[in-house]
Design a protein around this motif. Structure first.
Motif, PDB file in Angstrom:
ATOM      1  N   HIS A   7       5.749   1.709   0.077  1.00  0.00           N
ATOM      2  CA  HIS A   7       4.459   2.405   0.126  1.00  0.00           C
ATOM      3  C   HIS A   7       4.032   2.505   1.588  1.00  0.00           C
ATOM      4  O   HIS A   7       3.508   1.552   2.152  1.00  0.00           O
ATOM      5  CB  HIS A   7       3.419   1.628  -0.697  1.00  0.00           C
ATOM      6  CG  HIS A   7       2.094   2.318  -0.827  1.00  0.00           C
ATOM      7  ND1 HIS A   7       1.284   2.166  -1.933  1.00  0.00           N
ATOM      8  CD2 HIS A   7       1.420   3.148   0.001  1.00  0.00           C
ATOM      9  CE1 HIS A   7       0.181   2.875  -1.784  1.00  0.00           C
ATOM     10  NE2 HIS A   7       0.236   3.481  -0.596  1.00  0.00           N
ATOM     11  N   HIS A   9       2.630   5.685   4.570  1.00  0.00           N
ATOM     12  CA  HIS A   9       2.240   7.087   4.772  1.00  0.00           C
ATOM     13  C   HIS A   9       2.709   7.565   6.139  1.00  0.00           C
ATOM     14  O   HIS A   9       1.943   7.603   7.105  1.00  0.00           O
ATOM     15  CB  HIS A   9       0.729   7.219   4.599  1.00  0.00           C
ATOM     16  CG  HIS A   9       0.267   6.784   3.244  1.00  0.00           C
ATOM     17  ND1 HIS A   9       0.522   7.521   2.105  1.00  0.00           N
ATOM     18  CD2 HIS A   9      -0.372   5.659   2.824  1.00  0.00           C
ATOM     19  CE1 HIS A   9       0.032   6.873   1.052  1.00  0.00           C
ATOM     20  NE2 HIS A   9      -0.508   5.745   1.457  1.00  0.00           N
ATOM     21  N   PHE A  34      -1.350  11.018  -0.743  1.00  0.00           N
ATOM     22  CA  PHE A  34      -2.653  10.350  -0.739  1.00  0.00           C
ATOM     23  C   PHE A  34      -3.726  11.212  -0.101  1.00  0.00           C
ATOM     24  O   PHE A  34      -3.528  12.395   0.163  1.00  0.00           O
ATOM     25  CB  PHE A  34      -2.547   8.958  -0.092  1.00  0.00           C
ATOM     26  CG  PHE A  34      -2.605   8.886   1.426  1.00  0.00           C
ATOM     27  CD1 PHE A  34      -1.973   9.835   2.219  1.00  0.00           C
ATOM     28  CD2 PHE A  34      -3.278   7.839   2.063  1.00  0.00           C
ATOM     29  CE1 PHE A  34      -2.018   9.754   3.620  1.00  0.00           C
ATOM     30  CE2 PHE A  34      -3.337   7.751   3.458  1.00  0.00           C
ATOM     31  CZ  PHE A  34      -2.708   8.713   4.227  1.00  0.00           C
ATOM     32  N   GLU A 105       0.079   8.405  -5.501  1.00  0.00           N
ATOM     33  CA  GLU A 105      -0.583   7.312  -6.129  1.00  0.00           C
ATOM     34  C   GLU A 105      -1.724   7.827  -6.978  1.00  0.00           C
ATOM     35  O   GLU A 105      -2.498   8.667  -6.542  1.00  0.00           O
ATOM     36  CB  GLU A 105      -1.057   6.261  -5.113  1.00  0.00           C
ATOM     37  CG  GLU A 105      -1.601   6.796  -3.802  1.00  0.00           C
ATOM     38  CD  GLU A 105      -1.749   5.675  -2.739  1.00  0.00           C
ATOM     39  OE1 GLU A 105      -2.317   4.607  -3.046  1.00  0.00           O
ATOM     40  OE2 GLU A 105      -1.309   5.887  -1.608  1.00  0.00           O
ATOM     41  N   HIS A 167      -1.721  -2.758  -4.311  1.00  0.00           N
ATOM     42  CA  HIS A 167      -2.867  -3.329  -3.589  1.00  0.00           C
ATOM     43  C   HIS A 167      -3.452  -4.518  -4.357  1.00  0.00           C
ATOM     44  O   HIS A 167      -4.665  -4.710  -4.419  1.00  0.00           O
ATOM     45  CB  HIS A 167      -3.971  -2.294  -3.320  1.00  0.00           C
ATOM     46  CG  HIS A 167      -3.490  -0.966  -2.799  1.00  0.00           C
ATOM     47  ND1 HIS A 167      -2.543  -0.852  -1.809  1.00  0.00           N
ATOM     48  CD2 HIS A 167      -3.821   0.303  -3.144  1.00  0.00           C
ATOM     49  CE1 HIS A 167      -2.328   0.442  -1.563  1.00  0.00           C
ATOM     50  NE2 HIS A 167      -3.087   1.154  -2.360  1.00  0.00           N
TER      51      HIS A 167
END
Ligand SMILES: [Zn+2]
Length: 283
Positions: A7, A9, A34, A105, A167
Motif C-alpha cells: 500500500h 501511493h 485514492f 481502497e 490502517h
C-alpha cells in the motif's frame, strides 16, 4: 531483505524515492487508487488517474526494477461528491485490466449514507470480478469505523480471506482478526503505527495474515518504513523467515488471489513508455 509494499501511493513520490526503495530491497508495490488532496469534479479526472496507475506508474517503477500493480476504486472521501458517483460506472472496465489486483481502497471516511452505498456497491464489484478487496479504516472514530466496516464486509458475502482491512492499530486488531480478514498496518509518522509498536503487535499475534505498508503519499510519510519495521523485527529477535513472511510472502499470497500478480524479473531499464503516444519521443 526482500520487500513488497502492499500500500503505497507512488504517484505522489519522486524518482529519488524509487531509487532509495530499490536500494532498500523493495521489489514490488501495490498502489491503491485514492484521494489526491485536490477534490476532483468529474469522472474524466478519475479515468486519466486510473490510466496512469496501470500505465505510466508501472513503467516508472520498472526503471528501478520494481514491479508495480494497482487497486482501483472510488475512494471513500470522494464517494460523498455526487459529481464523482459516475466513477462507479467506469470501474468494470478497469477491474478487467491485468495490472489490477484488487478493488480498493474502499471503506469509510466519515461514515455517511453515501459512503455506505458506494462501499457496498464496490464489494459487489469485487465479487463480480473475482477480485480481493482492500478496505481502508477511517482515521477518526477508528474503532466504530472498523466494526462497521466488518459488518458491511459480512453482509456483502465476500470471503473474509479475500479482504485486507488496512490502517489497523492496537485498538482495532482484535475485531479484524476475529472476522478472519487479512490485517494491514500502515507504518506512518504521527497518525498511524511506528516500527516499535508494530513489533509489539507481531509479538502478541504472530505474523499470520499480517501485512505491513508505508502508505507513503503526499503527506509527511516515509517509503522506507517497511524496511525499518523489518530491521526492528530482527533487532527484537524475530527470525529472518518471519520478516520475509510479513514483508514478502503475505502480500504475495493476499494479492495473488487475483491471479494477476506478475513478479517475474523486469527487462533491462532504458525502455521507452508506449502507453501514451503524446509522450513518445519526448524528453
Ligand atoms: Zn492509502
Amino acid at each position: 531483505m526482500r520487500i513488497f509494499d502492499p500500500h503505497i501511493h507512488m504517484t505522489s513520490r519522486t524518482t529519488d524515492d524509487y531509487q532509495r526503495m530499490a536500494e532498500a530491497g523493495v521489489r514490488a508495490v501495490v498502489e491503491p487508487a485514492f484521494w489526491l488532496g485536490q477534490p476532483r469534479t468529474n469522472p474524466g479526472s478519475f479515468a486519466d488517474y486510473f490510466d496512469s496507475l496501470i500505465g505510466w506508474e508501472p513503467f516508472r517503477a520498472g526503471q528501478f526494477g520494481i514491479r508495480h500493480h494497482a487497486t482501483i476504486a472510488l475512494n471513500p472521501k470522494e464517494a460523498n461528491d455526487p459529481r464523482c458517483r459516475p466513477v462507479l460506472d467506469l470501474l468494470p472496465r478497469y477491474l478487467a485490466k491485468d495490472g489490477v489486483v484488487a478493488v480498493g481502497e474502499i471503506g469509510y471516511d466519515s461514515m455517511t449514507p453515501a459512503e455506505d452505498e458506494v462501499f457496498a456497491a464496490q464489494l459487489a464489484l469485487a465479487l463480480d470480478h473475482d477480485l480481493p478487496a482492500l478496505v481502508h479504516t477511517p482515521h477518526r472514530d477508528k474503532a466504530r469505523g472498523t466494526s462497521r466496516s466488518l459488518d458491511v464486509v459480512k453482509e456483502s458475502g465476500i470471503d473474509p480471506g479475500r479482504v485486507l482491512l488496512d490502517h489497523l492499530n492496537e485498538v482495532t486488531v482484535d475485531a479484524a482478526r476475529d472476522a478472519g480478514v487479512w490485517l494491514g498496518f500502515s507504518i506512518y509518522p504521527d497518525t498511524k503505527m511506528s516500527p516499535d509498536r508494530m513489533v509489539e503487535i507481531l509479538r502478541r499475534y504472530g505474523p499470520e495474515r499480517v501485512l505491513v505498508n508505508s502508505a507513503a503519499d503526499w503527506g509527511r510519510s516515509d517509503p522506507l518504513l517497511t524496511l525499518r519495521t523489518g530491521e526492528a523485527m530482527l533487532a527484537a529477535g524475530f527470525e529472518a523467515d518471519a520478516v520475509d513472511r510479513v514483508l514478502w510472502r503475505n502480500p504475495v499470497e493476499f494479492y495473488g488471489q487475483s491471479k494477476r500478480l506478475d513478479l517475474s524479473a523486469l527487462p533491462e531499464a532504458g525502455a521507452t513508455y508506449a502507453g501514451n503516444s503524446i509522450l513518445r519521443g519526448g524528453s
